[in-house]
Design a protein around this motif. Structure first.
Motif, PDB file in Angstrom:
ATOM      1  N   GLY A 125       0.702  -1.198  -0.081  1.00  0.00           N
ATOM      2  CA  GLY A 125      -0.062  -0.206   0.042  1.00  0.00           C
ATOM      3  C   GLY A 125       0.813   1.242   0.049  1.00  0.00           C
ATOM      4  N   LEU A 126       1.901   1.286   0.899  1.00  0.00           N
ATOM      5  CA  LEU A 126       2.771   2.609   0.889  1.00  0.00           C
ATOM      6  C   LEU A 126       3.601   2.700  -0.442  1.00  0.00           C
ATOM      7  CD1 LEU A 126       4.453   1.747   4.420  1.00  0.00           C
ATOM      8  CD2 LEU A 126       2.724   3.571   3.831  1.00  0.00           C
ATOM      9  N   ALA A 127       3.953   1.894  -0.841  1.00  0.00           N
ATOM     10  CA  ALA A 127       4.624   1.976  -2.142  1.00  0.00           C
ATOM     11  C   ALA A 127       3.691   2.262  -3.439  1.00  0.00           C
ATOM     12  CB  ALA A 127       5.508   0.567  -2.615  1.00  0.00           C
ATOM     13  N   LEU A 128       2.640   1.776  -3.211  1.00  0.00           N
ATOM     14  CA  LEU A 128       1.753   2.180  -4.477  1.00  0.00           C
ATOM     15  C   LEU A 128       1.389   3.586  -4.298  1.00  0.00           C
ATOM     16  CD1 LEU A 128      -0.926  -0.902  -4.910  1.00  0.00           C
ATOM     17  CD2 LEU A 128       0.601   0.257  -6.640  1.00  0.00           C
ATOM     18  N   GLY A 129       0.845   3.967  -2.932  1.00  0.00           N
ATOM     19  CA  GLY A 129       0.802   5.215  -2.695  1.00  0.00           C
ATOM     20  C   GLY A 129       1.934   6.270  -2.920  1.00  0.00           C
ATOM     21  N   ALA A 130       3.102   5.763  -2.591  1.00  0.00           N
ATOM     22  CA  ALA A 130       4.188   6.714  -2.941  1.00  0.00           C
ATOM     23  C   ALA A 130       4.482   6.798  -4.489  1.00  0.00           C
ATOM     24  CB  ALA A 130       5.604   6.159  -2.414  1.00  0.00           C
ATOM     25  N   ALA A 131       4.211   5.631  -5.259  1.00  0.00           N
ATOM     26  CA  ALA A 131       4.395   5.829  -6.850  1.00  0.00           C
ATOM     27  C   ALA A 131       3.340   6.610  -7.391  1.00  0.00           C
ATOM     28  CB  ALA A 131       4.174   4.381  -7.347  1.00  0.00           C
ATOM     29  N   ALA A 132       2.100   6.514  -6.764  1.00  0.00           N
ATOM     30  CA  ALA A 132       1.042   7.540  -7.431  1.00  0.00           C
ATOM     31  C   ALA A 132       1.507   8.938  -7.101  1.00  0.00           C
ATOM     32  CB  ALA A 132      -0.297   7.148  -6.912  1.00  0.00           C
ATOM     33  N   LEU A 175       0.930   7.517   6.584  1.00  0.00           N
ATOM     34  CA  LEU A 175       0.999   9.022   5.830  1.00  0.00           C
ATOM     35  C   LEU A 175       2.400   9.676   5.545  1.00  0.00           C
ATOM     36  CD1 LEU A 175      -0.563  11.090   4.348  1.00  0.00           C
ATOM     37  CD2 LEU A 175      -0.773  12.448   6.219  1.00  0.00           C
ATOM     38  N   LEU A 176       3.127   9.586   6.700  1.00  0.00           N
ATOM     39  CA  LEU A 176       4.518  10.167   6.638  1.00  0.00           C
ATOM     40  C   LEU A 176       5.415   9.419   5.812  1.00  0.00           C
ATOM     41  CD1 LEU A 176       5.314  12.037   9.900  1.00  0.00           C
ATOM     42  CD2 LEU A 176       4.809  12.817   7.566  1.00  0.00           C
ATOM     43  N   LEU A 177       5.336   8.012   6.058  1.00  0.00           N
ATOM     44  CA  LEU A 177       6.109   7.131   5.328  1.00  0.00           C
ATOM     45  C   LEU A 177       5.883   7.072   3.704  1.00  0.00           C
ATOM     46  CD1 LEU A 177       5.759   3.820   7.378  1.00  0.00           C
ATOM     47  CD2 LEU A 177       7.853   5.097   6.705  1.00  0.00           C
ATOM     48  N   THR A 178       4.390   7.167   3.445  1.00  0.00           N
ATOM     49  CA  THR A 178       4.343   7.325   1.925  1.00  0.00           C
ATOM     50  C   THR A 178       4.917   8.531   1.243  1.00  0.00           C
ATOM     51  OG1 THR A 178       1.909   6.691   2.588  1.00  0.00           O
ATOM     52  CG2 THR A 178       2.266   7.510   0.306  1.00  0.00           C
ATOM     53  N   ILE A 179       4.682   9.902   2.295  1.00  0.00           N
ATOM     54  CA  ILE A 179       5.426  11.028   1.683  1.00  0.00           C
ATOM     55  C   ILE A 179       6.936  10.997   1.887  1.00  0.00           C
ATOM     56  CG2 ILE A 179       5.824  13.445   2.160  1.00  0.00           C
ATOM     57  CD1 ILE A 179       2.886  13.561   3.289  1.00  0.00           C
ATOM     58  N   SER A 180       7.475  10.226   2.695  1.00  0.00           N
ATOM     59  CA  SER A 180       8.923  10.096   2.755  1.00  0.00           C
ATOM     60  C   SER A 180       9.432   9.296   1.707  1.00  0.00           C
ATOM     61  CB  SER A 180       9.297   9.784   3.959  1.00  0.00           C
ATOM     62  OG  SER A 180       9.480   8.231   4.096  1.00  0.00           O
ATOM     63  N   TYR A 181       8.944   7.960   1.413  1.00  0.00           N
ATOM     64  CA  TYR A 181       9.066   7.278   0.150  1.00  0.00           C
ATOM     65  C   TYR A 181       9.045   8.220  -1.041  1.00  0.00           C
ATOM     66  CZ  TYR A 181       8.309   3.045   3.005  1.00  0.00           C
ATOM     67  OH  TYR A 181       8.368   2.250   4.112  1.00  0.00           O
ATOM     68  N   GLU A 212      12.683   0.437   1.122  1.00  0.00           N
ATOM     69  CA  GLU A 212      13.218   1.568   1.841  1.00  0.00           C
ATOM     70  C   GLU A 212      13.588   1.062   3.343  1.00  0.00           C
ATOM     71  OE1 GLU A 212      14.874   4.837   0.716  1.00  0.00           O
ATOM     72  OE2 GLU A 212      13.143   4.848  -0.337  1.00  0.00           O
ATOM     73  N   VAL A 213      14.840   1.570   3.453  1.00  0.00           N
ATOM     74  CA  VAL A 213      15.344   0.898   4.833  1.00  0.00           C
ATOM     75  C   VAL A 213      15.189   2.110   6.004  1.00  0.00           C
ATOM     76  CG1 VAL A 213      17.199  -0.026   6.095  1.00  0.00           C
ATOM     77  CG2 VAL A 213      16.843  -0.647   3.868  1.00  0.00           C
ATOM     78  N   SER A 214      15.985   3.315   5.545  1.00  0.00           N
ATOM     79  CA  SER A 214      16.135   3.892   6.881  1.00  0.00           C
ATOM     80  C   SER A 214      14.689   4.760   7.303  1.00  0.00           C
ATOM     81  CB  SER A 214      17.187   5.007   6.471  1.00  0.00           C
ATOM     82  OG  SER A 214      17.174   5.667   5.194  1.00  0.00           O
ATOM     83  N   ASP A 215      13.939   5.364   6.178  1.00  0.00           N
ATOM     84  CA  ASP A 215      12.815   5.808   6.844  1.00  0.00           C
ATOM     85  C   ASP A 215      11.899   4.848   7.596  1.00  0.00           C
ATOM     86  OD1 ASP A 215      13.567   5.570   4.342  1.00  0.00           O
ATOM     87  OD2 ASP A 215      12.280   7.104   3.407  1.00  0.00           O
ATOM     88  N   SER A 216      11.792   3.707   7.134  1.00  0.00           N
ATOM     89  CA  SER A 216      11.029   3.004   7.558  1.00  0.00           C
ATOM     90  C   SER A 216      11.379   2.433   8.787  1.00  0.00           C
ATOM     91  CB  SER A 216      11.210   1.190   6.490  1.00  0.00           C
ATOM     92  OG  SER A 216      10.798   1.560   5.337  1.00  0.00           O
TER      93      SER A 216
END
Lengths: 564, 363
Positions: free
Chosen positions: A356-363, A427-433, A497-501
């Motif tokens: 979900g996070l990766a899809l959100g970040a890509a979009a 939300l912040l993870l999505t944005i940071s990715y 993604e490692v560090s932000d996660s």
């Protein structure tokens, strides 16, 4: 023109986003690094350079970065030269295989290598059986720096290689012919003409690899090597609200990264116009690689690729191995860990979270990247340059820094909201990715727009399409392949993604894959095997995504990882 | 309607100026295009003709001046509302849409009903001779076919004005001749005013109702092709519209309906290109087109000069002769006949009729 107001609104929206999620957190880090309860202070920055523990971590990080960069350069330079300037059998295959190590974040590879290099691991066992070592050796304990450097070199040399190939390929052959014509021998031509002309690409790659390895968190963490700056920063997360020491460390990282990229930009910017011509004045035909050259290249490339595959292979073995203890290979094989990797609540949640996070970040990246590229390439309105520079900045800003910035900036100010990672980090993870990988998307969109003649859009406007309709019916369909490819890359990177996660996700329900892998590793009862199995799942996903993106982008795939 | 100069102009351009940085692309250009006219903007590359066309289409905004389309000021009318479809020089056929999709584009933007779109697209493709190719992608067409799709894409909208930007420049010589006739036919069959940009003077002379000649951002002449060719108002037009012998001369007075001038070879009589007569003593130039310069015959007195033949070249229908008249290089074009060519080195008398000698006062 009527599209004017729309463009300005878009510009304002993008600027606001970048200001909130890029500029503000960075400025906040800087501010906190130099203030404490009494006000402005340089104490924490000074401590960084005087406290023995911090100084040691700083030194280790610099050593790792320098050695990794030097090793990557040494490995990539001959390969890049051979692939760019000589023809030999298997050239295409080799240039493809060399990108493979990018697929695996060293963090996951480290999970496998930790077992191979352990006191009771395969390497010790093999060496003892061969009679080369008297007793078991704990390689990681004895040479922790070496292990980290090795992992990061194997992961990062393709980035150096891509930058160098591009630099070599862009040199007008007539410049080298002129040098030969004026009396320079072949070796001299390389030293006096080729290498200086390739300078910008070489330096660009060097800086990327240096900054990347300087800020790499996952590998030392998995290897249990805690005396490096990124791990110290990670360890300081729990007291991020109170102790300025962490911010001082992050500020130092920002400074190193920014300095490198500034120098790189200067060098690249000054030279590019003269050194690399847009159109080659002489058609290039690479000479064949000599027999001696091939005799050197073949074993070198084979050995390198074998080494590069070793972490992948070891992860896979750990994932399917039953008991791998003082033996060269596991004693038995099982699919149990694969099943557990998708069977337990922790892993299933993590996989779903990451998807979900990766899809959100890509979009989010697709929308941002297309919008910014469109403003820059097509509208050229005032301020477009600023957002372009801002949006490319994450290339120079390690994920560690962004995550730490978000934590400090938002957690305290918006407690209990979606902007508080301790409450809900999704939300912040999505944005940071998204922010981290925005440069890749931006490049893909830029390339698409620049390769698409403006006349297509003018023709559409001319035949009655409003600016918005032009974008929808002509611009977007024409560069959809580029956006998709960029999106796939963003998705793939976000998955791993490692560090932000590690920093932002603090409750089990919100763990992404990488954090789950890390937590499993630390756990008991075959945790490492399950972690490795999860890593293999992620690896397969990432490989599929990269292949898909490469198919869409063709030869332009390499451009995504270049510095300039 | 076609030649009705009194009807309200389809396009009116009033002192339009446009700068790009330090370069004045257009400098106070004014002209009218009459309804149904085949109007040419002709000039060397960089003269501002394409900029003018893009301003008409709304793809550029003029710095000063006014554009009226059908009597309406279009200053605030964005490109997509102007209804002046353009035939782009590089075609700009959308590679992601089929031939039918390309042609239908403008109708879809107008929200025409689907049935009507299909019928009109079919009709437009038939008109340009491309029936049956509607499902192809532009990349699967030859250059000539692509050009026809672009024409159909504009024609299908049934516009009042159509803009053509060097439509033949990407075609090879043989296709070009065919397409030239095709465009002429399409224009004849419709009431559309065409504004046609080109740098090829033969295209303009052979097709145009009227030609606007431009140079360095300025309008240098405006008129029917024959008038401009035979009576160019200035040296630039004389030179640009065809080969020109320009002979320095001094006005001495009038001689009946002719202007009397003194040339290096004696007194000549010539006609005026402009309306205003130059005063006696003025330095002017006399234009003689090569095809009007011929070996002197026994007929009535004409403008004569003595010259030596420098070189002779057979071009097919004509023979190009280079002459040297006391240091002045001249050209003559004679009709090919199965007779001996003039021999290089031969000296002799050459002449041009006073009606074919034009006094030009402006540079």
């Amino acid at each position: 023109m009527s599209g004017r107001r729309g463009s300005c609104a878009l510009l304002a929206a993008v600027l606001a986003f970048l200001a909130a999620f890029l500029v503000w957190p960075m400025l906040d880090v800087v501010r906190r690094a130099v203030t404490d309860r009494e006000g402005f202070t340089l104490l924490y920055l000074r401590n960084l350079l005087t406290e023995p523990l911090q100084l040691e971590a700083l030194g280790n990080s610099l050593i790792i970065a320098l050695c990794t960069t030097a090793a990557a350069l040494a490995v990539a330079l001959p390969l890049a030269w051979a692939v760019a300037r000589r023809s030999f059998p298997g050239r295409t295959l080799l240039s493809g295989l060399l990108l493979a190590p990018l697929i695996l974040p060293p963090f996951v590879g480290a999970v496998g290598m930790k077992i191979v290099l352990a006191r009771s691991g395969a390497l010790s066992t093999l060496l003892m059986r061969a009679g080369l070592a008297r007793g078991p050796v704990d390689w990681l304990g004895a040479y922790p720096l070496l292990g980290v450097v090795l992992m990061e070199t194997l992961h990062l040399f393709p980035i150096m290689y891509l930058n160098l190939v591009a630099a070599f390929a862009n040199i007008d052959p007539s410049l080298e012919e002129a040098a030969v014509n004026l009396g320079a021998a072949r070796g001299r031509v390389f030293r006096r003409v080729t290498l200086p002309l390739a300078g910008p690409g070489l330096f660009g790659g060097t800086v990327l690899v240096f900054v990347w390895s300087f800020t790499e968190l996952g590998t030392p963490l998995v290897f249990g090597f805690r005396r490096v700056l990124p791990v110290m920063i990670y360890d300081g997360v729990s007291e991020a609200g109170t102790n300025p020491a962490g911010y001082a460390q992050v500020l130092f990282v920002i400074a190193v990264a920014a300095l490198g990229f500034l120098i790189s930009k200067r060098i690249t910017g000054r030279r590019r116009d003269v050194a690399t011509l847009g159109r080659l004045s002489v058609a290039r035909r690479e000479p064949r690689l000599s027999a001696a050259g091939l005799a050197l290249l073949a074993p070198f490339a084979t050995l390198l690729l074998a080494l590069a595959v070793l972490p992948h292979a070891s992860v896979a073995l750990v994932a399917v191995g039953r008991r791998w203890f003082l033996t060269a290979l596991p004693e038995g094989f099982t699919l149990e860990f694969f099943a557990r990797a998708v069977g337990s609540d922790l892993t299933r949640t993590a996989l779903l979270n990451s998807l979900g996070l990766a899809l959100g970040a890509a979009a989010l990246d697709a929308a941002l990247g297309f919008g910014i590229a469109w403003l820059c390439v097509r509208r050229r309105i005032a301020g477009a340059d600023l957002i372009d520079t801002l949006a490319m900045a994450p290339l120079a800003i390690p994920g560690l820094v962004i995550a730490f910035g978000y934590l400090g900036c938002f957690a305290g100010r918006f407690p209990g909201t979606l902007l508080d990672p301790r409450f809900n980090p999704l939300l912040l993870l999505t944005i940071s990715y998204a922010v981290r990988r925005l440069p890749y998307m931006l490049r893909a969109a830029h390339a698409g727009l620049e390769q698409t003649s403006r006349a297509y859009e003018e023709a559409a406007a001319n035949l009655g399409a409003s600016p918005w309709r032009v974008v929808r019916r002509v611009t977007f369909p024409l560069i959809a392949a580029n956006l998709l490819a960029g999106g796939i890359l963003c998705f793939a990177f976000a998955m791993l993604e490692v560090s932000d996660s590690l920093i932002l996700a603090q409750t089990e329900a919100f763990y992404p894959i990488t954090k789950a892998i890390y937590v499993l590793m630390e756990g008991l009862e075959n945790g490492v095997n399950v972690a490795a199995a999860l890593g293999v799942w992620a690896m397969a996903l990432l490989a599929a995504a990269m292949l898909w993106a490469a198919a869409l982008l063709g030869k332009r795939m390499g451009q995504m990882f270049r510095a300039g | 309607m076609k030649d009705d100069a009194r009807a309200a102009p389809a396009i009116r351009v009033e002192s339009v100026s446009k700068r790009f940085g330090d370069v004045a692309a257009l400098d106070g250009v004014s002209f009218d295009v009459r309804p149904g006219e085949l109007f040419f903007l002709l000039g060397p590359s960089g003269c501002g003709k394409t900029t003018m066309l893009r301003i008409l289409a709304g793809l550029e905004t003029p710095d000063a001046g006014r554009i009226l389309l059908n009597g309406r000021d279009v200053r605030d009318m964005p490109a997509h509302r102007r209804g002046a479809p353009m035939v782009f020089q590089n075609y700009a056929l959308w590679p992601h849409l089929s031939v039918a999709g390309n042609v239908a584009f403008g109708l879809v933007e107008r929200r025409a009903p689907r049935k009507e779109i299909a019928a009109r697209v079919r009709e437009a493709l038939a008109r340009v001779g491309l029936s049956g190719l509607d499902r192809r992608l532009p990349g699967q067409l030859s250059g000539g076919q692509q050009q026809r799709v672009v024409l159909a894409r504009a024609l299908v909208l049934d516009p009042a004005v159509m803009l053509l930007d060097e439509p033949l420049s990407n075609l090879d010589a043989r296709l070009r001749a065919g397409m030239r006739e095709e465009i002429e036919r399409l224009h004849r069959e419709t009431d559309i005013s065409f504004v046609y940009v080109t740098h090829d003077q033969s295209e303009a002379l052979s097709l145009a109702d009227r030609v606007a000649v431009m140079n360095a951002g300025r309008l240098r002449a405006l008129g029917a092709p024959a008038d401009l060719y035979h009576r160019p108002p200035n040296v630039f037009c004389a030179d640009f519209l065809g080969e020109a012998n320009l002979i320095a001369a001094r006005v001495t007075g009038t001689s009946g309906r002719f202007t009397a001038v003194q040339t290096p070879w004696g007194a000549w009589r010539a006609v005026l290109a402009g309306a205003s007569a130059p005063s006696a003593g003025a330095s002017v130039r006399c234009l003689v087109r090569p095809e009007n310069l011929r070996p002197a015959g026994p007929g009535p007195a004409a403008n004569r000069l003595r010259a030596a033949v420098r070189s002779v070249r057979l071009n097919g229908p004509t023979i190009a002769v280079r002459l040297d008249a006391d240091g002045t290089a001249l050209r003559a074009a004679l009709l090919s006949r199965p007779a001996p060519l003039p021999a290089p080195g031969a000296e002799g008398e050459w002449e041009a009729a006073p009606d074919d000698t034009v006094v030009i006062t402006e540079e």
